[in-house]
Design an enzyme around this catalytic site. Structure first.
Site, mmCIF file in Angstrom:
data_model
loop_
_atom_site.group_PDB
_atom_site.id
_atom_site.type_symbol
_atom_site.label_atom_id
_atom_site.label_comp_id
_atom_site.label_asym_id
_atom_site.label_seq_id
_atom_site.Cartn_x
_atom_site.Cartn_y
_atom_site.Cartn_z
ATOM 1 C CG HIS A 71 -2.996 65.278 98.532
ATOM 2 N ND1 HIS A 71 -2.489 66.224 99.369
ATOM 3 C CD2 HIS A 71 -4.326 65.250 98.787
ATOM 4 C CE1 HIS A 71 -3.454 66.742 100.104
ATOM 5 N NE2 HIS A 71 -4.571 66.163 99.774
ATOM 6 C CG HIS B 264 -14.661 65.943 100.534
ATOM 7 N ND1 HIS B 264 -14.544 66.759 99.433
ATOM 8 C CD2 HIS B 264 -13.393 65.852 101.045
ATOM 9 C CE1 HIS B 264 -13.281 67.128 99.296
ATOM 10 N NE2 HIS B 264 -12.564 66.582 100.250
ATOM 11 C CD GLU C 228 -8.859 65.624 98.506
ATOM 12 O OE1 GLU C 228 -9.382 66.368 99.356
ATOM 13 O OE2 GLU C 228 -7.664 65.730 98.165
ATOM 14 C CG ASP D 40 -9.062 61.684 101.234
ATOM 15 O OD1 ASP D 40 -9.561 62.310 100.281
ATOM 16 O OD2 ASP D 40 -8.862 62.206 102.344
ATOM 17 C CG HIS E 152 -10.360 70.842 101.514
ATOM 18 N ND1 HIS E 152 -9.214 70.628 100.791
ATOM 19 C CD2 HIS E 152 -10.913 69.645 101.703
ATOM 20 C CE1 HIS E 152 -9.058 69.327 100.590
ATOM 21 N NE2 HIS E 152 -10.079 68.717 101.141
ATOM 22 C CG ASP F 101 -11.263 66.582 104.279
ATOM 23 O OD1 ASP F 101 -10.887 65.477 104.688
ATOM 24 O OD2 ASP F 101 -11.282 66.878 103.074
ATOM 25 C CE1 TYR G 68 -6.804 66.521 107.689
ATOM 26 C CE2 TYR G 68 -8.145 68.466 108.077
ATOM 27 C CZ TYR G 68 -7.956 67.241 107.465
ATOM 28 O OH TYR G 68 -8.919 66.746 106.627
ATOM 29 C CG HIS H 233 -8.829 62.577 107.337
ATOM 30 N ND1 HIS H 233 -8.463 61.449 106.637
ATOM 31 C CD2 HIS H 233 -9.166 63.503 106.403
ATOM 32 C CE1 HIS H 233 -8.567 61.689 105.337
ATOM 33 N NE2 HIS H 233 -9.006 62.926 105.167
HETATM 34 FE FE1 FEO Z 1 -10.453 66.583 101.156
HETATM 35 FE FE2 FEO Z 1 -9.755 64.012 103.291
HETATM 36 O O1 FEO Z 1 -10.124 64.838 101.663
#
Ligand code: FEO
Length: 405
Positions: A24, A78, A80, A82, A145, A164, A196, A229
């Protein structure tokens, strides 16, 4: 890939994305991973999913261990894309599973998917779920986040699934910190953590401190921190907690980042005497040309250094577009605890340096005023002024840095 055991009965079933370079808009030169975890207990539980491109990978990993139809619970920490976009495919295979999610997460889930027919349980901080021999404890972490964000603690195994937070965008063969360090280095891992944090979590330092204090207050013993991640922290999880607290408290290196762009090399030529002046004050310097580097790298270098000089030529009475773009991105990250200044060149009328200062003021950063400017091309006298400004700036950075010791 195949599942990787974190502790008996708890497995990483995620995917490695070697190739992603544009996350993104955030450039990821080392790719990333989408981590999710499967707990084999009396009630099989999946913690998070992965990006939709990798649905088949996680499903194959799950199948190595269990028929997906046996999954009884899916925790979505979460929403999002991904992490959640393979949920529809997974729900298709395990229609009787119950999804556990925060209230705000449920609202997002309803927007992204047709959830009619899905069994959903809203959870909040302190709620628990008994899945057999194990208990899951949920911790909401709103705005870490996204508003929906939360973490899940596997009490009996003392594993924090941290979403995250504490992650890194790094695709490697290593799944754990000790593996990564023996393959690469601790410095490379730390750099990935800083990258990150700077690009994703910089605005949330105060919240990070509050949440870490909350975890401590709850008395949660943590053997392992498993983010969604990058590598999993098992060697010394307190190390990453300490690193986050340090960053949230404004830790930076005694260093100056010179971040600039240039049209006909005049602003670029200013960077050399600036760098020399800073160096002669025994302060480290890193120089980043914006047009030659991803903006996320420039933000990382900004974040690592206690001081930053931003340089731009004047174009149409204002900043060069890449410099304006960098400052817009930086402003959104709400930086703190850094000393900044500006420099630049112009032809017949200035404007870039004053425009940079206006943006820096809006960010509320500590500022060294009266940044150095040159007309057309730096003369030997101009280079002397740049050197002096660099030297004076470095002195001020040292004084400012002392206030954080
Ligand atoms: Fe906030 Fe890895 O997505």
């Amino acid at each position: 890939m195949k599942p990787i055991e974190l502790k008996p009965g708890i497995y990483w079933v995620g995917a490695i994305d070697w190739a992603v370079r544009d996350f993104h808009g955030y450039v990821t030169p080392n790719g990333t991973t989408y981590n999710n975890y499967l707990v084999l207990d009396e009630q099989v539980t999946l913690l998070d999913t992965v990006k939709h491109d990798f649905s088949d990978v996680t499903i194959r990993n799950i199948r190595h261990l269990v028929d997906p139809a046996e999954i009884k619970h899916i925790v979505i920490n979460h929403i999002e894309n991904d992490h959640v976009t393979s949920i529809a495919e997974i729900m298709h295979m395990t229609p009787n599973a119950t999804i556990h999610i925060s209230e705000k997460g449920k609202k997002g889930l309803d927007r992204f998917f047709d959830t009619s027919g899905w069994r959903v349980n809203i959870v909040k901080t302190g709620d628990t779920l008994r899945i057999g021999k194990r208990t899951l404890l949920f911790l909401e972490t709103p705005m870490l986040h996204w508003p929906d964000s939360m973490m899940t603690y596997v009490r009996e195994d003392r594993i924090l699934i941290s979403q995250d937070a504490f992650g890194q965008h790094y695709a490697s063969a290593a799944r754990f910190d000790d593996e990564f360090i023996s393959c690469f280095s601790a410095a490379e891992l730390n750099d990935a953590v800083i990258d990150y944090y700077a690009n994703i979590l910089m605005p949330f330092g105060t919240l990070i401190k509050t949440k870490i204090a909350e975890v401590e207050k709850l008395g949660l013993e943590i053997d392992m921190i498993a983010p969604d991640h990058g590598i999993i922290w098992r060697k010394d999880p307190s190390n990453i907690l300490r690193m986050y607290l340090d960053m949230a408290n404004g830790k930076a290196d005694l260093r100056v980042a010179i971040i600039y762009d240039t049209m006909w090399h005049s602003t670029e030529r200013m960077t050399v005497p600036l760098m020399q002046g800073i160096k002669d004050e025994e302060v480290d310097v890193k120089v980043v040309k914006l047009r030659a580097n991803p903006i996320s790298l420039a933000v990382k270098e900004f974040w690592k250094a206690r001081g930053c000089l931003i340089g731009s030529p004047t174009l149409n009475n204002g900043m060069f577009p890449t410099v304006a773009q960098f400052l817009t991105y930086l402003k959104g990250l709400r930086p703190k605890n850094r000393l900044v200044g500006a420099f630049g060149s112009y032809g017949w009328m200035g404007g870039a340096v004053s425009s940079i200062y206006k943006e820096l003021e809006k960010m509320g950063l500590a500022i060294v005023e009266d940044g150095v400017q040159v007309v057309y091309k730096p003369s030997p006298e101009d280079e002397r002024r740049c050197y002096d400004f660099g030297r004076e700036f470095a002195k001020k950075v040292k004084e400012y840095h002392e206030t954080f010791q």
